[in-house]
Design an enzyme around this catalytic site. Structure first.
Site, short mmCIF file in Angstrom:
data_model
loop_
_atom_site.label_atom_id
_atom_site.label_comp_id
_atom_site.label_asym_id
_atom_site.label_seq_id
_atom_site.Cartn_x
_atom_site.Cartn_y
_atom_site.Cartn_z
N ASP A 9 5.34 -2.46 11.66
CA ASP A 9 4.55 -3.38 10.82
C ASP A 9 3.05 -3.10 10.86
OD1 ASP A 9 6.70 -5.36 9.83
OD2 ASP A 9 7.11 -5.15 11.97
N ASP A 48 7.47 -0.44 7.70
CA ASP A 48 6.21 -0.97 7.20
C ASP A 48 4.99 -0.22 7.74
OD1 ASP A 48 7.73 -2.73 5.78
OD2 ASP A 48 7.13 -4.52 6.87
N HIS A 84 8.61 -2.99 3.13
CA HIS A 84 7.44 -2.70 2.29
C HIS A 84 7.36 -1.23 1.88
CE1 HIS A 84 5.05 -6.47 2.43
NE2 HIS A 84 5.94 -6.72 3.35
MN LIG Z 1 6.15 -6.16 8.04
#
Ligand SMILES: [Mn+2]
Length: 418
Positions: A9, A48, A84
């Site tokens: 992330d 991500d 993402h």
């Molecule tokens: Mn994320």
């Protein structure tokens, strides 16, 4: 003994505001420098890496330069897709970087006789065996888990790492109660380490059969809640895992992305003028020099409009006092006199989700995939697709064609239109 880094992330490119953009890439650079300094044997990124599947080339250039440096020092970078990193057309920056040899995707498999067979990737130096499941679009990866051949993975010997980008029912933070997650029993048992991503809260968990299930949380993101948590003092960073034929040590490495200060204010039972005056006084007393200020203003005004409060002036005052950036959350601020806000939430993403969920029941559709939860998720996905801006040098025609293609991809209409 060997060492690997577990990070997730990172969301490069999430911030467009120049100060934050700079801090975001600087934090990534520092994290990579730390990996070099610690002489880790490999880096595992659990989804991500970038905020969008086709990010701005400026941020790609910066990130690639740093990752190339890491790779040239003999540290390979392994990745799985995050939610993402996904693009409706199938090719994302992750694929480009893999083609260029900067990173290696480790989630590879085939569906044979309705069973998903995953292939282990063996790190040449440490002989660690890595396998994983990438996120696709919202929720879709649960289909992969349902058909996953766990037995062959469980029977493999050696030091094994399972990488995934999904929330787990058993370790779900309360604020994500609405998020779609999977049961831990979907994962193969008995791995030495479960490297998670997707959940923006750091946690180290354990259950029988599933020792060491770890989520590092974000490094630096553009999400309001993450900003607030970081400003409140929540530690951000990644894990260094030392191992031989089993995990010997799991150590969290803090990367302080910025100095933050969190300020919460309840405006209930006060009118707009009083709030303005009180906020001005209280905020001027804060030591904000070189800090990111996260402001949360909530409550119901007894008089006046929320727009009567001059937040612009308050922000300017804080900047003049040396703050580097002000993150303002006033989604919870309402007015008794002008109660028009019906949907409330912590951040834009939550508000959008709630809006779609509430509105979908009033829309009549015959297609099952457009109904209820499914329909709301699809609408969110479509909104995400349509939010992409026209790229520099991209003609209007090309932009339109790209948006149309992505839209069709998101709605999975390509088969129908053929
Ligand atoms: Mn994320």
């Amino acid at each position: 003994m060997y060492k690997f880094v577990h990070i997730a992330d990172i969301h490069l490119g999430a911030n467009r505001e120049p100060t934050l953009e700079k801090l975001e890439i600087e934090t990534f650079r520092k994290a990579m420098d730390k990996c070099i300094e610690e002489r880790v044997d490999f880096i595992l990124i659990c989804g991500d890496l970038f905020h969008v599947g086709i990010p701005d080339l400026g941020v790609v250039k910066e990130a690639v330069a740093k990752m190339k440096e890491v790779k040239d020092k003999g540290i390979p970078i392994y990745v799985i897709y995050g939610s993402h990193d996904y693009t409706p057309t199938g090719t994302s920056i992750i694929d480009v970087l893999e083609s260029a040899g900067i990173i290696t995707k480790i989630a590879k498999g085939k569906v044979i006789n309705d069973k998903l067979k995953l292939e282990f990737f063996i790190d040449p130096k440490t002989k660690a065996k890595l396998v994983g499941i990438s996120a696709r679009k919202i929720g879709l990866e649960s289909k992969y888990y349902e058909i996953l051949d766990r037995e062959s993975l469980e029977n493999e010997d050696g030091f094994k790492i399972f990488a995934f980008h999904s929330g787990l029912n058993e370790f779900k933070p309360a604020y994500l109660s609405q998020m779609e997650t999977i049961p831990i029993s979907y994962l193969p048992k008995g791995f030495d380490y479960y490297a998670g991503g997707h959940i923006h809260d750091r946690s180290e968990n354990s259950l029988p059969g599933y020792e060491k299930v770890v989520f590092p949380g974000p490094l630096f993101t553009g999400y309001g809640r993450d900003f607030e948590q970081t400003a409140k003092g929540e530690k951000r960073g990644f894990y260094i895992v030392s191992f031989s034929d089993k995990v010997e040590k799991i150590e969290f490495v803090e990367m302080k992305p910025f100095e933050g200060i969190y300020f919460e204010y309840d405006a209930s039972y006060k009118n707009a003028l009083q709030v303005q005056k009180e906020l001005k006084e209280k905020l001027s007393e804060l030591d904000v020099k070189d800090k990111i200020v996260a402001l949360k203003i909530k409550g119901e005004l007894s008089g006046g409009k929320t727009s009567d409060i001059d937040f612009f002036q308050l922000k300017n005052m804080l900047i003049e006092n040396g703050a580097i950036y002000i993150y303002l959350n006033r989604h919870g601020l309402t007015s008794k006199e002008y109660a028009t806000v019906k949907i409330m939430g912590e951040d834009i993403a939550t508000i959008e989700r709630k809006l779609f969920k509430e509105s979908i029941s009033s829309i009549k559709v015959s297609n099952e995939s457009l109904k209820d939860e499914k329909g709301a998720l699809l609408a969110l996905e479509l909104l995400k697709t349509l939010r992409q801006e026209q790229k520099l040098n991209e003609s209007k025609k090309d932009y339109e064609a790209r948006m149309q293609e992505h839209g069709i991809g998101t709605l999975q209409l390509s088969e129908v239109l053929k």
